[in-house]
Design a protein around this motif. Structure first.
Motif, mmCIF file in Angstrom:
data_model
loop_
_atom_site.group_PDB
_atom_site.id
_atom_site.type_symbol
_atom_site.label_atom_id
_atom_site.label_comp_id
_atom_site.label_asym_id
_atom_site.label_seq_id
_atom_site.Cartn_x
_atom_site.Cartn_y
_atom_site.Cartn_z
ATOM 1 N N THR A 62 29.298 42.731 28.072
ATOM 2 C CA THR A 62 28.378 41.486 27.227
ATOM 3 C C THR A 62 28.290 42.556 26.086
ATOM 4 O O THR A 62 27.929 44.334 25.899
ATOM 5 C CB THR A 62 27.137 42.251 28.539
ATOM 6 O OG1 THR A 62 26.327 41.035 28.101
ATOM 7 C CG2 THR A 62 26.581 43.457 28.345
ATOM 8 N N ALA A 79 22.218 40.244 25.289
ATOM 9 C CA ALA A 79 21.417 41.137 26.502
ATOM 10 C C ALA A 79 19.802 41.160 26.469
ATOM 11 O O ALA A 79 19.061 40.306 27.184
ATOM 12 C CB ALA A 79 22.470 42.209 27.503
ATOM 13 N N HIS A 80 19.892 41.587 25.608
ATOM 14 C CA HIS A 80 18.529 42.298 24.774
ATOM 15 C C HIS A 80 17.806 40.495 24.797
ATOM 16 O O HIS A 80 16.465 40.536 25.120
ATOM 17 C CB HIS A 80 18.639 42.773 23.910
ATOM 18 C CG HIS A 80 17.146 42.873 23.019
ATOM 19 N ND1 HIS A 80 16.165 43.672 23.728
ATOM 20 C CD2 HIS A 80 16.631 42.205 22.335
ATOM 21 C CE1 HIS A 80 15.452 44.379 23.120
ATOM 22 N NE2 HIS A 80 15.444 42.719 22.170
ATOM 23 N N LEU A 109 18.576 37.433 25.857
ATOM 24 C CA LEU A 109 17.995 36.660 27.232
ATOM 25 C C LEU A 109 17.398 37.849 27.944
ATOM 26 O O LEU A 109 16.155 36.920 28.412
ATOM 27 C CB LEU A 109 19.352 36.679 27.758
ATOM 28 C CG LEU A 109 19.529 36.744 30.401
ATOM 29 C CD1 LEU A 109 18.628 34.785 29.507
ATOM 30 C CD2 LEU A 109 20.780 36.393 30.475
ATOM 31 N N GLU A 110 17.420 38.401 27.694
ATOM 32 C CA GLU A 110 16.120 39.799 28.722
ATOM 33 C C GLU A 110 14.957 39.116 28.150
ATOM 34 O O GLU A 110 13.369 38.734 28.303
ATOM 35 C CB GLU A 110 16.282 40.814 28.800
ATOM 36 C CG GLU A 110 15.027 41.951 29.491
ATOM 37 C CD GLU A 110 15.494 43.471 29.477
ATOM 38 O OE1 GLU A 110 15.382 43.766 30.051
ATOM 39 O OE2 GLU A 110 15.691 44.184 28.121
ATOM 40 N N LEU A 117 13.506 36.060 29.637
ATOM 41 C CA LEU A 117 12.942 35.945 30.657
ATOM 42 C C LEU A 117 11.646 36.241 30.743
ATOM 43 O O LEU A 117 10.843 35.722 31.460
ATOM 44 C CB LEU A 117 13.937 36.532 31.086
ATOM 45 C CG LEU A 117 15.718 35.926 31.638
ATOM 46 C CD1 LEU A 117 16.434 36.795 32.845
ATOM 47 C CD2 LEU A 117 15.041 34.876 32.751
ATOM 48 N N VAL A 132 18.916 40.960 34.061
ATOM 49 C CA VAL A 132 19.282 40.533 32.828
ATOM 50 C C VAL A 132 20.199 42.019 33.212
ATOM 51 O O VAL A 132 21.494 41.693 32.613
ATOM 52 C CB VAL A 132 18.685 40.778 31.244
ATOM 53 C CG1 VAL A 132 19.763 41.097 30.120
ATOM 54 C CG2 VAL A 132 18.173 39.092 31.334
ATOM 55 N N HIS A 133 20.179 42.610 33.658
ATOM 56 C CA HIS A 133 20.375 43.893 33.854
ATOM 57 C C HIS A 133 21.029 44.718 35.504
ATOM 58 O O HIS A 133 19.965 45.461 35.693
ATOM 59 C CB HIS A 133 19.746 45.876 33.290
ATOM 60 C CG HIS A 133 20.288 44.773 31.397
ATOM 61 N ND1 HIS A 133 21.231 45.118 30.441
ATOM 62 C CD2 HIS A 133 18.532 44.836 30.384
ATOM 63 C CE1 HIS A 133 20.661 44.598 29.083
ATOM 64 N NE2 HIS A 133 19.357 44.529 29.508
#
Length: 148
Positions: free
Chosen positions: A7, A12-13, A15-16, A19, A133-134
């Motif tokens: 990813t 990812a950061h 998205l986190e 969220l 996310v993780h």
């Protein structure tokens, strides 16, 4: 074990961040969770809860992603003879006031940022994994938090 997927860390950061902002500001998200009386999945773990509590003389429980948990009431209603210490975790402080009323300990922020290694006999988490996310880091933190 190799990586299952690759990813982009920036994606990812982002998205986190989005969220956490949503869960930290949306009271409507919790309406459905509060509508039910208890959680039908708790009954599936009742034999394990009773066995662990009896064998260990007490029970230290962690509920990651607790939100507006019904686990605390359910554990209380079991009327176990052994003491239960319930620690709950949520990524944002939006539920902290409620959680302080129902749990012995409240952790705010990602699970991995807390010193919880080897502290818990049981980890109960429902309807959380799909929000992560993780997910690998979450599972690693949960595994590390369990007592042998």
């Amino acid at each position: 074990m190799g990586k299952i997927y690759i990813t982009d860390p920036d994606t990812a950061h982002d998205l986190e961040r989005r969220l956490f902002a949503f869960y930290g500001s949306s009271s409507e998200y919790f309406v459905e969770a509060e509508a039910g009386e208890g959680n039908r999945f708790h009954s599936a773990i009742e034999p394990l809860v009773r066995k662990l509590a009896s064998a260990r003389g007490s029970l230290a429980v962690l509920e990651p992603g607790a939100g507006r948990t019904t686990l605390a009431k359910w554990l209380h209603d079991l009327k176990l003879n052994e003491p239960i210490h319930l620690t709950v975790q949520d990524v944002t402080p939006i539920n902290s006031e409620y959680l302080r009323l129902v749990a012995d300990e409240v952790l705010v922020g990602p699970l991995g940022m807390h010193s919880i290694a080897g502290r818990f006999d049981l980890i109960v988490s429902t309807f959380v994994y799909e929000h992560l996310v993780h997910p690998r880091e979450f599972l690693d933190a949960c595994i590390a938090a369990l007592r042998p």
